[in-house]
Design an enzyme around this catalytic site. Structure first.
Site, PDB file in Angstrom:
ATOM      1  CG  LEU A 164      -2.284   1.282   1.190  1.00 16.33           C
ATOM      2  CD1 LEU A 164      -2.918   0.094  -0.053  1.00 16.33           C
ATOM      3  CD2 LEU A 164      -2.891   1.127   2.773  1.00 16.33           C
ATOM      4  N   GLY A 165       1.692   0.976  -1.705  1.00 12.51           N
ATOM      5  CA  GLY A 165       2.475   2.609  -1.391  1.00 12.51           C
ATOM      6  C   GLY A 165       1.514   3.587  -2.700  1.00 12.51           C
ATOM      7  NE  ARG A 166       5.602   6.516  -4.728  1.00 12.51           N
ATOM      8  CZ  ARG A 166       7.536   6.475  -4.790  1.00 12.51           C
ATOM      9  NH1 ARG A 166       8.048   7.180  -3.617  1.00 12.51           N
ATOM     10  NH2 ARG A 166       8.202   5.003  -4.660  1.00 12.51           N
ATOM     11  NE  ARG A 187       9.373  -2.751   3.664  1.00 15.86           N
ATOM     12  CZ  ARG A 187      10.280  -2.009   2.395  1.00 15.86           C
ATOM     13  NH1 ARG A 187      11.618  -2.588   2.249  1.00 15.86           N
ATOM     14  NH2 ARG A 187       9.738  -0.673   2.319  1.00 15.86           N
ATOM     15  CB  SER A 188       5.537  -1.167   8.706  1.00 11.70           C
ATOM     16  OG  SER A 188       4.906   0.002   7.478  1.00 11.70           O
ATOM     17  NE  ARG A 244      10.067  -3.375 -11.711  1.00  8.01           N
ATOM     18  CZ  ARG A 244      10.226  -2.685 -12.701  1.00  8.01           C
ATOM     19  NH1 ARG A 244       8.816  -2.974 -12.737  1.00  8.01           N
ATOM     20  NH2 ARG A 244      10.055  -1.293 -12.412  1.00  8.01           N
ATOM     21  CD  GLU A 273       8.288  -7.954 -17.964  1.00  9.19           C
ATOM     22  OE1 GLU A 273       9.154  -6.596 -17.917  1.00  9.19           O
ATOM     23  OE2 GLU A 273       7.504  -7.510 -16.956  1.00  9.19           O
ATOM     24  CG  HIS A 291       6.886  -3.901 -17.879  1.00  4.84           C
ATOM     25  ND1 HIS A 291       8.104  -4.394 -16.626  1.00  4.84           N
ATOM     26  CD2 HIS A 291       6.343  -3.239 -17.013  1.00  4.84           C
ATOM     27  CE1 HIS A 291       8.260  -3.645 -16.092  1.00  4.84           C
ATOM     28  NE2 HIS A 291       6.943  -2.478 -16.202  1.00  4.84           N
TER      29      HIS A 291
HETATM   30  P1  NAP Z   1       5.963   2.193  -2.768  1.00  7.05           P
HETATM   31  O1  NAP Z   1       5.292   4.085  -2.808  1.00  7.05           O
HETATM   32  O2  NAP Z   1       7.144   3.266  -2.607  1.00  7.05           O
HETATM   33  O3  NAP Z   1       5.754   1.366  -2.677  1.00  7.05           O
HETATM   34  C1  NAP Z   1       5.890  -0.099  -2.419  1.00  7.05           C
HETATM   35  C2  NAP Z   1       4.800  -0.354  -1.323  1.00  7.05           C
HETATM   36  O4  NAP Z   1       5.464  -2.013  -0.978  1.00  7.05           O
HETATM   37  C3  NAP Z   1       4.887   0.044  -0.225  1.00  7.05           C
HETATM   38  O5  NAP Z   1       3.439  -0.993   0.775  1.00  7.05           O
HETATM   39  C4  NAP Z   1       5.671  -1.175   0.519  1.00  7.05           C
HETATM   40  O6  NAP Z   1       5.417  -1.958   2.297  1.00  7.05           O
HETATM   41  C5  NAP Z   1       5.426  -2.084  -0.093  1.00  7.05           C
HETATM   42  N1  NAP Z   1       6.459  -3.664   0.822  1.00  7.05           N
HETATM   43  C6  NAP Z   1       7.580  -3.691  -0.237  1.00  7.05           C
HETATM   44  N2  NAP Z   1       8.822  -4.212  -0.038  1.00  7.05           N
HETATM   45  C7  NAP Z   1       7.119  -5.591   0.319  1.00  7.05           C
HETATM   46  C8  NAP Z   1       7.307  -7.132   0.940  1.00  7.05           C
HETATM   47  N3  NAP Z   1       8.471  -7.112   1.234  1.00  7.05           N
HETATM   48  N4  NAP Z   1       6.172  -7.733   1.650  1.00  7.05           N
HETATM   49  C9  NAP Z   1       5.250  -6.099   1.697  1.00  7.05           C
HETATM   50  N5  NAP Z   1       5.201  -5.228   1.726  1.00  7.05           N
HETATM   51  C10 NAP Z   1       5.925  -4.676   1.005  1.00  7.05           C
HETATM   52  O7  NAP Z   1       6.203   1.893  -4.282  1.00  7.05           O
HETATM   53  P2  NAP Z   1       5.107   2.860  -5.599  1.00  7.05           P
HETATM   54  O8  NAP Z   1       5.745   3.827  -6.179  1.00  7.05           O
HETATM   55  O9  NAP Z   1       4.232   2.547  -5.440  1.00  7.05           O
HETATM   56  O10 NAP Z   1       6.031   2.001  -6.508  1.00  7.05           O
HETATM   57  C11 NAP Z   1       5.625   0.224  -6.780  1.00  7.05           C
HETATM   58  C12 NAP Z   1       6.142  -0.396  -7.422  1.00  7.05           C
HETATM   59  O11 NAP Z   1       5.623  -0.892  -8.750  1.00  7.05           O
HETATM   60  C13 NAP Z   1       7.761  -0.149  -8.432  1.00  7.05           C
HETATM   61  O12 NAP Z   1       8.123  -0.341  -7.066  1.00  7.05           O
HETATM   62  C14 NAP Z   1       7.680  -0.714  -9.909  1.00  7.05           C
HETATM   63  O13 NAP Z   1       8.182  -2.226  -8.806  1.00  7.05           O
HETATM   64  C15 NAP Z   1       5.872  -1.398  -9.827  1.00  7.05           C
HETATM   65  N6  NAP Z   1       5.656  -0.528 -10.841  1.00  7.05           N
HETATM   66  C16 NAP Z   1       5.055  -1.186 -11.855  1.00  7.05           C
HETATM   67  C17 NAP Z   1       4.805  -0.698 -13.215  1.00  7.05           C
HETATM   68  C18 NAP Z   1       4.276  -0.964 -14.253  1.00  7.05           C
HETATM   69  O14 NAP Z   1       4.454  -0.786 -15.657  1.00  7.05           O
HETATM   70  N7  NAP Z   1       3.493  -2.517 -14.448  1.00  7.05           N
HETATM   71  C19 NAP Z   1       4.374   1.070 -13.909  1.00  7.05           C
HETATM   72  C20 NAP Z   1       5.621   1.232 -12.252  1.00  7.05           C
HETATM   73  C21 NAP Z   1       5.629   0.446 -10.480  1.00  7.05           C
HETATM   74  P3  NAP Z   1       6.087  -0.051   3.375  1.00  7.05           P
HETATM   75  O15 NAP Z   1       5.671   0.887   3.265  1.00  7.05           O
HETATM   76  O16 NAP Z   1       5.689  -1.393   5.009  1.00  7.05           O
HETATM   77  O17 NAP Z   1       7.759  -0.620   3.406  1.00  7.05           O
END
Ligand code: NAP
Length: 325
Positions: A164-166, A187-188, A244, A273, A291
């Protein structure tokens, strides 16, 4: 005394910093780079001698979210000052190695939240309502023989978000409009979020109809969605992965889809990929996209502006726009 070659190189880099591009980047981004920098497009993949000739001058790397920039590669670039990633995920960049050398790393957070969240909901709808299958049904002339089998309702269903990030928050916001009950794991626990928290992906999966994965990739999340999580999701549950490929155990997923352990999957990302396992291609209960989470003109423009803006800021001595934490 400096050699003539070194003198030329020094004069050159004084005008325009040398930037090594390590991915096939979006053409308008390449255009912007060519306008401001001395660009070396994927020279590291060509003749070793050509790479060795430019390596001492490279001051920045322009990468994509899928790029690998290893400690070994950085070691070959003594003048490297920064790495600008065109993408929010930077799991392929050895950030620890960069940090040790004081090399800045930037990415493109936030500007793609809407787009990836839109695709996540799109995949939820596509796999549950069988939209690609319905399209094929019409095209293949099957409609006249009778209606399609019924699908699965999305509105009001239970959604579990892994991460539950951005982007995860943007997915939750959209799911609220579908009257879904929303829960998550991360994670939290997020004190500001009103959704129910589960401490593990398996505990969350057991309580939802749709499990959407949107964590970063890399070692910390490798195969987080394994056979146990898929068993917990169960025969009426759907998996959507927009994170991913590495986050899901692909072999376990294929097995779960073929054996009926889960109902279906919507997948934008894959382990290797652009190769997609043949078993997935043959399955009727999956929707596959290549993707394309952030792949619209509008969002790629915003990502290019930010990725380029970070390079510009660095070389102008201004604060970086979006350094990775
Ligand atoms: P973000 O704001 O950093 O959010 C990541 C979330 O994942 C956080 O809530 C984090 O928890 C959680 N997390 C990290 N490690 C974890 C674990 N081991 N177990 C459970 N939860 C975990 O990142 P974002 O901007 O939302 O982006 C997330 C990801 O989306 C990117 O890193 C990228 O890999 C993927 N993405 C894919 C595409 C696509 O084209 N399909 C495009 C853009 C991004 P905590 O807050 O508790 O640390």
């Amino acid at each position: 005394m400096t050699s003539p070659a070194a003198g030329t190189a020094a004069a050159h880099s004084a005008e325009r910093p040398d930037v090594l591009v390590v991915a096939r980047l979006w053409p308008p981004m390449m255009e912007a780079l060519h306008g401001a920098f001395h660009v070396h497009d994927r020279v590291h993949q060509g003749e070793p001698a050509a790479f060795a000739a430019i390596a001492p001058r490279v001051r920045a790397i322009a990468a994509s979210g899928e790029s690998k920039v290893t400690r070994e590669m950085m070691a070959q670039l003594p003048a490297l000052e920064m790495i600008s990633v065109f993408g929010v995920g930077y799991d392929g960049i050895d950030v620890a190695a960069a940090r040790e050398r004081g090399i800045a790393v930037t990415n493109t957070p936030n500007v793609l939240n809407d787009e990836v969240a839109d695709l996540a909901l799109g995949l939820v709808l596509a796999v549950a309502r069988r939209i690609p299958q319905a399209d094929r049904y019409v095209r293949e002339g099957k409609w006249s023989a009778g209606p399609m089998p019924l699908a699965r309702k999305v509105s009001g269903a239970r959604l579990g978000i892994v991460g539950l990030g951005r982007i995860g928050m943007a997915i939750a916001k959209r799911a609220e409009a579908f009257d879904m009950s929303i829960a998550y794991t991360a994670r939290s626990e997020k004190p500001g979020a009103s959704y129910r928290y589960f401490p593990s992906a398996a505990a969350l999966a057991a309580e939802v109809d749709f499990l959407v994965v949107i964590t970063p990739g890399g070692a910390g999340t490798r195969k987080l969605i394994d056979a146990k999580v898929l068993r917990a999701l169960g025969k009426d549950g759907y998996l959507v992965n927009v994170a991913r490929g590495s986050v899901v155990d692909e072999a376990a997923l294929v097995e779960a889809l073929t054996s009926g352990t889960i109902a279906g999957a919507g997948l934008d990302v894959f382990e290797n990929e652009p190769n997609v396992p043949a078993e997935l291609l043959g399955l009727d209960n999956v929707v596959l996209t290549p993707h394309v989470g952030s792949a619209t003109w509008q969002t790629r423009r915003a990502m290019a502006d930010l990725a380029f803006g970070n390079l510009e800021a660095h070389f102008a001595g201004r604060p970086l726009l979006s350094p990775v934490p």
